[in-house]
Design a protein around this motif. Structure first.
Motif, short mmCIF file in Angstrom:
data_model
loop_
_atom_site.label_atom_id
_atom_site.label_comp_id
_atom_site.label_asym_id
_atom_site.label_seq_id
_atom_site.Cartn_x
_atom_site.Cartn_y
_atom_site.Cartn_z
N ARG A 42 0.77 -1.23 0.49
CA ARG A 42 -0.53 -0.13 0.18
C ARG A 42 0.72 1.35 -0.33
N ARG A 43 0.52 2.16 -1.39
CA ARG A 43 1.27 3.71 -0.92
C ARG A 43 0.27 4.78 -0.21
N PRO A 44 1.22 5.74 1.04
CA PRO A 44 0.36 6.17 1.30
C PRO A 44 -0.21 6.99 -0.10
N THR A 45 -0.89 7.45 0.78
CA THR A 45 -1.91 7.84 -0.16
C THR A 45 -2.59 9.93 0.61
N ALA A 46 -2.32 10.21 1.49
CA ALA A 46 -2.11 10.73 2.27
C ALA A 46 -1.25 12.44 1.81
N ASN B 49 0.65 6.56 -10.13
CA ASN B 49 1.02 6.07 -11.36
C ASN B 49 2.50 5.50 -10.94
N GLY B 50 3.03 5.23 -10.22
CA GLY B 50 4.26 4.52 -9.82
C GLY B 50 4.21 5.11 -8.29
N GLY B 51 4.13 5.98 -7.74
CA GLY B 51 4.10 6.55 -5.93
C GLY B 51 4.68 7.49 -5.83
N GLY B 52 5.51 8.52 -6.46
CA GLY B 52 6.40 9.58 -6.65
C GLY B 52 6.21 10.11 -6.16
N LEU B 53 6.52 11.78 -5.45
CA LEU B 53 5.89 13.02 -4.74
C LEU B 53 5.83 13.85 -5.75
N VAL B 54 4.22 14.72 -5.18
CA VAL B 54 3.95 15.79 -6.61
C VAL B 54 4.00 16.30 -5.85
N ALA B 55 3.73 17.52 -5.73
CA ALA B 55 4.00 19.10 -5.04
C ALA B 55 1.82 19.49 -5.72
N ALA C 1 0.83 9.32 -17.26
CA ALA C 1 2.92 9.62 -16.13
C ALA C 1 2.98 8.21 -15.07
N LEU C 2 4.15 7.90 -15.22
CA LEU C 2 4.43 7.21 -14.23
C LEU C 2 5.71 8.24 -13.55
N VAL C 3 5.26 8.21 -12.67
CA VAL C 3 6.38 9.13 -11.67
C VAL C 3 6.77 8.04 -10.69
N HIS C 4 8.18 7.49 -10.79
CA HIS C 4 8.96 6.58 -9.86
C HIS C 4 8.74 6.44 -8.35
N GLU C 5 8.72 6.00 -7.84
CA GLU C 5 8.19 5.80 -6.44
C GLU C 5 9.66 6.91 -5.37
#
Length: 147
Positions: free
Chosen positions: A7-11, A30-36, A45-49
């Motif tokens: 489970r990836r954080p959703t908060a 899609n990937g779990g990377g952090l987006v401001a 889009a794919l954003v690596h964790e």
């Protein structure tokens, strides 16, 4: 077929900046990377964790950001662009649709990479430079190899 139960954080995630301010990010689905929270990243889009997308940035459909990428403020990444791992995209840069940025490249502030253009692995593209898709200048795809 194996289904991941991770489970990836959703908060929101709070990160303290070097200036002591707190920046808020959301993990990309899609990937779990952090987006401001003020950035816009297309759901396809794919954003690596381990990638970060800073405030005001926009990442288009089908684009991919590799491991440890840092997309600085107000950057635009076009549809289908491929950004390899360990890449820095400087503030205000524009990466065209279908462009390819090689592993370890450093793209300076306000750089324009034309649609379909290539930036070589470990290249350093100076601030305000323009990288064309069919650049005939004697360069290693674009930029200068890092030392």
């Amino acid at each position: 077929m194996t289904v991941s139960t991770e489970r990836r954080p959703t908060a929101r995630v709070d990160v303290e900046t070097i200036w002591g301010a707190v920046a808020q990010y959301l993990p990309h689905p899609n990937g779990g990377g952090l987006v401001a929270v003020t950035a816009r990243v297309h759901e396809d889009a794919l954003v690596h964790e381990s990638a970060y997308v800073e405030a005001g940035a926009v990442v288009g459909a089908g684009a991919s950001l590799g491991a440890s990428c840092w997309v600085d403020t107000d950057v635009r990444v076009g549809d289908g662009a491929r950004i390899a791992r360990n890449v820095y995209l400087g503030a205000g840069s524009r990466i065209g649709a279908g462009a390819r940025i090689g592993t370890g490249a450093r793209v300076g502030a306000s750089v324009v990479v034309a649609p379909g253009a290539r930036v070589a692995t470990d290249a350093v593209v100076p601030d305000r430079d323009v990288v064309l898709a069919h650049d005939r200048r004697p360069r290693q795809d674009a930029g200068t190899a890092a030392r």
